[in-house]
Every structure is written in structure tokens, then in C-alpha cells.
Write a protein that holds these residues in place. Sequence first.
Motif, PDB file in Angstrom:
ATOM      1  N   ASP A  94       0.866  -1.173   0.000  1.00 54.36           N
ATOM      2  CA  ASP A  94       0.000   0.000   0.000  1.00 54.36           C
ATOM      3  C   ASP A  94       0.911   1.235   0.000  1.00 54.36           C
ATOM      4  N   GLU A  95       1.014   1.883  -1.139  1.00 57.59           N
ATOM      5  CA  GLU A  95       1.964   2.989  -1.265  1.00 57.59           C
ATOM      6  C   GLU A  95       1.501   4.257  -0.550  1.00 57.59           C
ATOM      7  N   ALA A  96       0.256   4.278  -0.105  1.00 61.93           N
ATOM      8  CA  ALA A  96      -0.192   5.411   0.699  1.00 61.93           C
ATOM      9  C   ALA A  96       0.201   5.222   2.161  1.00 61.93           C
ATOM     10  N   THR A  97       0.053   3.972   2.651  1.00 54.46           N
ATOM     11  CA  THR A  97       0.434   3.682   4.037  1.00 54.46           C
ATOM     12  C   THR A  97       1.948   3.706   4.200  1.00 54.46           C
ATOM     13  N   GLY A 107       7.267  10.130   2.332  1.00 54.87           N
ATOM     14  CA  GLY A 107       6.981  11.547   2.157  1.00 54.87           C
ATOM     15  C   GLY A 107       5.769  12.020   2.935  1.00 54.87           C
ATOM     16  N   GLN A 108       4.932  11.059   3.410  1.00 58.88           N
ATOM     17  CA  GLN A 108       3.715  11.443   4.134  1.00 58.88           C
ATOM     18  C   GLN A 108       3.478  10.625   5.395  1.00 58.88           C
ATOM     19  N   ASP A 109       4.411   9.789   5.766  1.00 62.95           N
ATOM     20  CA  ASP A 109       4.234   8.836   6.867  1.00 62.95           C
ATOM     21  C   ASP A 109       4.082   9.576   8.201  1.00 62.95           C
ATOM     22  N   PRO A 110       2.921   9.467   8.862  1.00 63.52           N
ATOM     23  CA  PRO A 110       2.715  10.195  10.126  1.00 63.52           C
ATOM     24  C   PRO A 110       3.509   9.622  11.297  1.00 63.52           C
ATOM     25  N   HIS A 111       4.083   8.432  11.138  1.00 66.43           N
ATOM     26  CA  HIS A 111       4.818   7.802  12.229  1.00 66.43           C
ATOM     27  C   HIS A 111       6.276   8.267  12.311  1.00 66.43           C
ATOM     28  N   LEU A 112       6.741   9.016  11.333  1.00 62.54           N
ATOM     29  CA  LEU A 112       8.157   9.376  11.275  1.00 62.54           C
ATOM     30  C   LEU A 112       8.418  10.735  11.908  1.00 62.54           C
ATOM     31  N   PRO A 113       9.607  10.899  12.511  1.00 60.39           N
ATOM     32  CA  PRO A 113       9.971  12.199  13.063  1.00 60.39           C
ATOM     33  C   PRO A 113      10.307  13.225  11.982  1.00 60.39           C
ATOM     34  N   ALA A 114      10.624  12.747  10.785  1.00 59.00           N
ATOM     35  CA  ALA A 114      10.892  13.624   9.648  1.00 59.00           C
ATOM     36  C   ALA A 114      10.490  12.887   8.380  1.00 59.00           C
ATOM     37  N   ARG A 167       6.399   1.863  15.392  1.00 57.05           N
ATOM     38  CA  ARG A 167       7.843   1.660  15.517  1.00 57.05           C
ATOM     39  C   ARG A 167       8.405   0.937  14.292  1.00 57.05           C
ATOM     40  N   ALA A 168       7.630   0.011  13.725  1.00 56.26           N
ATOM     41  CA  ALA A 168       8.084  -0.674  12.514  1.00 56.26           C
ATOM     42  C   ALA A 168       8.375   0.333  11.408  1.00 56.26           C
ATOM     43  N   HIS A 169       7.517   1.330  11.266  1.00 55.38           N
ATOM     44  CA  HIS A 169       7.757   2.382  10.272  1.00 55.38           C
ATOM     45  C   HIS A 169       9.037   3.150  10.600  1.00 55.38           C
ATOM     46  N   ARG A 170       9.234   3.470  11.879  1.00 55.65           N
ATOM     47  CA  ARG A 170      10.443   4.223  12.272  1.00 55.65           C
ATOM     48  C   ARG A 170      11.705   3.397  12.060  1.00 55.65           C
ATOM     49  N   LEU A 171      11.621   2.096  12.334  1.00 52.22           N
ATOM     50  CA  LEU A 171      12.767   1.217  12.123  1.00 52.22           C
ATOM     51  C   LEU A 171      13.166   1.187  10.654  1.00 52.22           C
ATOM     52  N   ILE A 172      12.189   0.998   9.795  1.00 50.14           N
ATOM     53  CA  ILE A 172      12.492   0.877   8.369  1.00 50.14           C
ATOM     54  C   ILE A 172      12.965   2.213   7.795  1.00 50.14           C
ATOM     55  N   ALA A 173      12.400   3.307   8.282  1.00 47.68           N
ATOM     56  CA  ALA A 173      12.807   4.617   7.774  1.00 47.68           C
ATOM     57  C   ALA A 173      14.206   5.008   8.239  1.00 47.68           C
ATOM     58  N   GLY A 174      14.567   4.631   9.469  1.00 46.57           N
ATOM     59  CA  GLY A 174      15.819   5.106  10.047  1.00 46.57           C
ATOM     60  C   GLY A 174      17.027   4.252   9.757  1.00 46.57           C
ATOM     61  N   ALA A 175      16.819   3.059   9.193  1.00 46.90           N
ATOM     62  CA  ALA A 175      17.919   2.128   8.989  1.00 46.90           C
ATOM     63  C   ALA A 175      18.588   2.325   7.626  1.00 46.90           C
ATOM     64  N   ASP A 176      19.798   1.790   7.522  1.00 47.60           N
ATOM     65  CA  ASP A 176      20.487   1.712   6.231  1.00 47.60           C
ATOM     66  C   ASP A 176      20.124   0.413   5.510  1.00 47.60           C
ATOM     67  N   GLY A 230      11.260  -1.772   2.714  1.00 46.65           N
ATOM     68  CA  GLY A 230      12.617  -1.251   2.814  1.00 46.65           C
ATOM     69  C   GLY A 230      13.005  -0.467   1.581  1.00 46.65           C
ATOM     70  N   GLN A 231      12.779  -1.032   0.406  1.00 44.98           N
ATOM     71  CA  GLN A 231      13.150  -0.342  -0.828  1.00 44.98           C
ATOM     72  C   GLN A 231      12.395   0.976  -0.970  1.00 44.98           C
ATOM     73  N   ARG A 232      11.139   0.974  -0.585  1.00 40.86           N
ATOM     74  CA  ARG A 232      10.318   2.192  -0.668  1.00 40.86           C
ATOM     75  C   ARG A 232      10.918   3.307   0.195  1.00 40.86           C
ATOM     76  N   TYR A 233      11.582   2.922   1.297  1.00 38.35           N
ATOM     77  CA  TYR A 233      12.149   3.899   2.237  1.00 38.35           C
ATOM     78  C   TYR A 233      13.654   4.071   2.053  1.00 38.35           C
ATOM     79  N   GLY A 234      14.201   3.585   0.939  1.00 36.75           N
ATOM     80  CA  GLY A 234      15.633   3.731   0.688  1.00 36.75           C
ATOM     81  C   GLY A 234      16.498   2.945   1.650  1.00 36.75           C
ATOM     82  N   THR A 235      15.941   1.872   2.190  1.00 40.29           N
ATOM     83  CA  THR A 235      16.637   1.004   3.138  1.00 40.29           C
ATOM     84  C   THR A 235      16.891  -0.325   2.436  1.00 40.29           C
TER      85      THR A 235
END
Length: 227
Positions: free
Chosen positions: A23-26, A30-37, A133-142, A160-165
Amino acid sequence: GHGLDGVIRARRDRVVGVVNGIDEATWDPGQDPHLPARFHRGDLSGKASCRRALLREAGLIDDPSAAVMVMVTRLTEQKGVDLVLAALPDLIVSGMQVIVQGTGDPATEAALTAACAAYPGRARAWIGYDEARAHRLIAGADFIAIPSRFEPCGLTQLYGQRYGTLPIARRTGGLADTIIDDDGQTPARGTGFLFDQPSAADLVAACRRALRAKLNSARWPMLVDNA
């Protein structure tokens, strides 16, 4: 194939597989409400902020020379958690910081908690599942580890690929279908790192390849952009 493998192969002229989608909206950095940035393909500055915030949340050292690898999974043999456990000492020495979130087999939960506790500031285990937290983990990791013994398709590598991870995954099932292994050539065409044998040694070797790519300032942005 759960007993249908022979039947499906015999009808290969009429049967095709459809790869899973997400689900590319979830799952949209660029729009994820769970992320700090927030961030997107054209501007990854927010991903660096997510990395720093994740390390703080996990109580890990903010070491610019290290790479952050996460695993978000059910803690079962299928998912290869035992490979991560066996590889953990070598991964830490190689320059990985490892964070795992999951729930499953109680013995595996206990072993994972103990193993990560042995490396304060470098490894962290969260037992249980927390969607935000799953969203934050995937967004913040390499990197995101998916060392599955079998995997009909899988979604985690696509997140992961969607988040550049970049995924570090076993070459099996849908993981092999959806990840292009980085072959070290130029220009970089890969979208992750694959390994063949379900062994800690093969996982460590793939992680070391991934770390070398991460340290290559010319190559790494190409791989992230591909993913």
C-alpha cells in the motif's frame, strides 16, 4: 507449494505468479505520520533525521562510521532469526548496529534479548510488535535483514526499498524476484544484497558487501536511488 508444486509445474503453460504489492499510501516516507521527519527520493535529508531519532529511541550510539541494520519479523526458524543470532558477534565487529523487532517462539525471544544485551550501544531487541515503531525502524535504517529459509513473496523488502533502506536477503522465492543483487559493477544497478546458503557465514559475507557499498560515497547514493 504445499503439495501442489508438481501440479503447478505441469501446468506452467497456464499458470503465472503475481508478485505481492504494498500500500503505497500507508508506506510513503513523504507522508508517513509515524516518522519524526519526512523524506522522498529527491530529498533524503529527512532520512538522516530518522536515523538519529531511531538510534536515540533504541539507546544506541550515534556512530557515523557504523551502519544500522534492522529486522522486523516473526521470530521463527523460517525467517532465519537464528542466522542473525549466530552472526551477531561478527556483524558488530564488522561495523553493524543491529535492531530487531518481533515476536514468536519464546526461546528465540529470550535468546535474542540476551544476545543484544551483550552489546550495549550496538544492538537492541524489542519483543512484541508495534506498527508505528516498525515504520520508524524501516525509515531510520540503512539496511533491513530478511534471511528467510523460504519466502513466497514477502513485503518487508518492498517496504525497505520504498524507504531507501536496502534489503540484505536470502536468494529464495519472492525475495529473489524483487531484489536485484548489487554486483559491484559500475554503474550500480542493484537494489539490495542477496546470499544463497541459509548460514551465518553467508549472511555475514553479504553484510560485509553491503557495508563496503555503504562506505563508497559515489556508489551508495545510486543504490539507494535504485531501491
